[in-house]
Design a protein around this motif. Structure first.
Motif, PDB file in Angstrom:
ATOM      1  N   ASP A   5       0.830  -1.210   0.000  1.00  0.00           N
ATOM      2  CA  ASP A   5       0.000   0.000   0.000  1.00  0.00           C
ATOM      3  C   ASP A   5       0.859   1.253   0.000  1.00  0.00           C
ATOM      4  N   LYS A   6       1.928   1.235   0.778  1.00  0.00           N
ATOM      5  CA  LYS A   6       2.832   2.387   0.817  1.00  0.00           C
ATOM      6  C   LYS A   6       3.494   2.595  -0.538  1.00  0.00           C
ATOM      7  N   GLY A   7       3.876   1.505  -1.194  1.00  0.00           N
ATOM      8  CA  GLY A   7       4.488   1.604  -2.517  1.00  0.00           C
ATOM      9  C   GLY A   7       3.530   2.172  -3.543  1.00  0.00           C
ATOM     10  N   LYS A   8       2.297   1.713  -3.512  1.00  0.00           N
ATOM     11  CA  LYS A   8       1.294   2.234  -4.444  1.00  0.00           C
ATOM     12  C   LYS A   8       1.027   3.709  -4.188  1.00  0.00           C
ATOM     13  N   ASP A   9       0.948   4.084  -2.908  1.00  0.00           N
ATOM     14  CA  ASP A   9       0.732   5.496  -2.580  1.00  0.00           C
ATOM     15  C   ASP A   9       1.886   6.361  -3.070  1.00  0.00           C
ATOM     16  N   ALA A  10       3.118   5.852  -2.928  1.00  0.00           N
ATOM     17  CA  ALA A  10       4.292   6.610  -3.379  1.00  0.00           C
ATOM     18  C   ALA A  10       4.262   6.797  -4.890  1.00  0.00           C
ATOM     19  N   SER A  13       1.694   9.464  -6.058  1.00  0.00           N
ATOM     20  CA  SER A  13       1.866  10.843  -5.621  1.00  0.00           C
ATOM     21  C   SER A  13       2.402  11.679  -6.784  1.00  0.00           C
ATOM     22  N   ASP A  14       2.394  12.993  -6.615  1.00  0.00           N
ATOM     23  CA  ASP A  14       2.930  13.873  -7.660  1.00  0.00           C
ATOM     24  C   ASP A  14       4.415  13.628  -7.877  1.00  0.00           C
ATOM     25  N   LYS A  15       5.145  13.430  -6.794  1.00  0.00           N
ATOM     26  CA  LYS A  15       6.581  13.157  -6.908  1.00  0.00           C
ATOM     27  C   LYS A  15       6.798  11.823  -7.626  1.00  0.00           C
ATOM     28  N   GLY A  16       6.007  10.828  -7.279  1.00  0.00           N
ATOM     29  CA  GLY A  16       6.105   9.522  -7.925  1.00  0.00           C
ATOM     30  C   GLY A  16       5.806   9.603  -9.407  1.00  0.00           C
ATOM     31  N   GLU A  17       4.855  10.437  -9.766  1.00  0.00           N
ATOM     32  CA  GLU A  17       4.497  10.632 -11.180  1.00  0.00           C
ATOM     33  C   GLU A  17       5.688  11.194 -11.949  1.00  0.00           C
ATOM     34  N   LYS A  18       6.354  12.169 -11.375  1.00  0.00           N
ATOM     35  CA  LYS A  18       7.523  12.768 -12.034  1.00  0.00           C
ATOM     36  C   LYS A  18       8.638  11.739 -12.200  1.00  0.00           C
ATOM     37  N   VAL A  19       8.863  10.929 -11.168  1.00  0.00           N
ATOM     38  CA  VAL A  19       9.925   9.927 -11.213  1.00  0.00           C
ATOM     39  C   VAL A  19       9.618   8.867 -12.263  1.00  0.00           C
ATOM     40  N   THR A  20       8.385   8.363 -12.265  1.00  0.00           N
ATOM     41  CA  THR A  20       8.039   7.321 -13.231  1.00  0.00           C
ATOM     42  C   THR A  20       8.038   7.868 -14.653  1.00  0.00           C
ATOM     43  N   ASP A  21       7.561   9.097 -14.844  1.00  0.00           N
ATOM     44  CA  ASP A  21       7.590   9.704 -16.181  1.00  0.00           C
ATOM     45  C   ASP A  21       9.027   9.840 -16.669  1.00  0.00           C
TER      46      ASP A  21
END
Length: 57
Positions: A5-10, A13-21
């Protein structure tokens, strides 16, 4: 809240979106460079599909 759940939340998140993009774009660019741009249309489709699966946009 479990680790998954913590991984999915990360990732969602907006920061996670930037990292994955950024990661998706780097992978797409590297593949495009290796193939000489021959498969850019397919790489764009794959990157778009990957972006829909991870992140929040």
């Amino acid at each position: 809240m479990g680790l998954m759940d913590k991984g999915k939340d990360a990732l969602n998140s907006d920061k996670g979106e930037k990292v994955t993009d950024g990661g998706i774009d780097k992978a797409k660019d590297a593949a495009s460079e290796k193939t000489g741009g021959q498969f850019d249309d397919k790489l764009d489709q794959g990157a778009e599909a990957a972006d829909k699966r991870v992140g929040n946009e």
